[in-house]
Design a protein around this motif. Structure first.
Motif, PDB file in Angstrom:
ATOM      1  N   ILE A  26       0.846  -1.195   0.000  1.00  0.00           N
ATOM      2  CA  ILE A  26       0.000   0.000   0.000  1.00  0.00           C
ATOM      3  C   ILE A  26       0.884   1.248   0.000  1.00  0.00           C
ATOM      4  O   ILE A  26       0.660   2.187  -0.769  1.00  0.00           O
ATOM      5  CB  ILE A  26      -0.950   0.017   1.223  1.00  0.00           C
ATOM      6  CG1 ILE A  26      -2.032  -1.035   1.068  1.00  0.00           C
ATOM      7  CG2 ILE A  26      -1.571   1.404   1.402  1.00  0.00           C
ATOM      8  CD1 ILE A  26      -2.916  -1.198   2.296  1.00  0.00           C
ATOM      9  N   ALA A  27       1.914   1.263   0.849  1.00  0.00           N
ATOM     10  CA  ALA A  27       2.810   2.421   0.923  1.00  0.00           C
ATOM     11  C   ALA A  27       3.528   2.648  -0.412  1.00  0.00           C
ATOM     12  O   ALA A  27       3.628   3.783  -0.889  1.00  0.00           O
ATOM     13  CB  ALA A  27       3.829   2.227   2.047  1.00  0.00           C
ATOM     14  N   ALA A  28       4.003   1.561  -1.025  1.00  0.00           N
ATOM     15  CA  ALA A  28       4.703   1.692  -2.304  1.00  0.00           C
ATOM     16  C   ALA A  28       3.769   2.202  -3.390  1.00  0.00           C
ATOM     17  O   ALA A  28       4.151   3.039  -4.222  1.00  0.00           O
ATOM     18  CB  ALA A  28       5.304   0.344  -2.699  1.00  0.00           C
ATOM     19  N   LEU A  29       2.543   1.719  -3.379  1.00  0.00           N
ATOM     20  CA  LEU A  29       1.566   2.148  -4.390  1.00  0.00           C
ATOM     21  C   LEU A  29       1.245   3.639  -4.245  1.00  0.00           C
ATOM     22  O   LEU A  29       1.257   4.387  -5.233  1.00  0.00           O
ATOM     23  CB  LEU A  29       0.286   1.321  -4.254  1.00  0.00           C
ATOM     24  CG  LEU A  29      -0.845   1.688  -5.210  1.00  0.00           C
ATOM     25  CD1 LEU A  29      -0.467   1.309  -6.630  1.00  0.00           C
ATOM     26  CD2 LEU A  29      -2.138   1.009  -4.809  1.00  0.00           C
ATOM     27  N   LEU A  30       0.974   4.069  -3.010  1.00  0.00           N
ATOM     28  CA  LEU A  30       0.646   5.487  -2.790  1.00  0.00           C
ATOM     29  C   LEU A  30       1.827   6.378  -3.168  1.00  0.00           C
ATOM     30  O   LEU A  30       1.650   7.414  -3.827  1.00  0.00           O
ATOM     31  CB  LEU A  30       0.264   5.711  -1.318  1.00  0.00           C
ATOM     32  CG  LEU A  30      -1.015   5.002  -0.853  1.00  0.00           C
ATOM     33  CD1 LEU A  30      -1.215   5.211   0.643  1.00  0.00           C
ATOM     34  CD2 LEU A  30      -2.231   5.503  -1.620  1.00  0.00           C
TER      35      LEU A  30
END
Ligand SMILES: Nc1ncnc2c1ncn2[C@@H]1O[C@H](COP(=O)(O)OP(=O)(O)OP(=O)(O)O)[C@@H](O)[C@H]1O
Ligand SMILES: [Mg+2]
Length: 54
Positions: A26-30
């Motif tokens: 999720i962090a990488a995507l955002l």
């Protein structure tokens, strides 16, 4: 007017169910979409810090 930061928490007592997988991705995507992202690794084993993201 400044944007209000949003907080997401991934937590459950059960082990090995994908918590680290989910929060790191999720962090990488955002971040890849240009959002300022802070991933706080509260795991004593620091797994999110070294986790390979997709
Ligand atoms: N959706 C998924 N599909 C396939 N494999 C997955 C998926 N989510 C997690 N995994 C795999 O399952 C294993 C456990 O995932 P992860 O380390 O994220 O769990 P965890 O809940 O953080 O574990 P722990 O409680 O030990 O911290 C890892 O090898 C991970 O790559
Ligand atoms: Mg974990």
């Amino acid at each position: 007017m400044p944007e209000i930061p949003k907080t997401l928490t991934v937590a459950t007592q059960k082990g090995g169910v994908g918590k680290t997988f989910l929060n790191t991705n999720i962090a990488a995507l955002l971040a890849s979409r240009g959002l300022k992202t802070l991933l706080i690794d509260a795991d004593p084993e620091s797994c999110s810090t070294s986790y390979p993201t997709a």
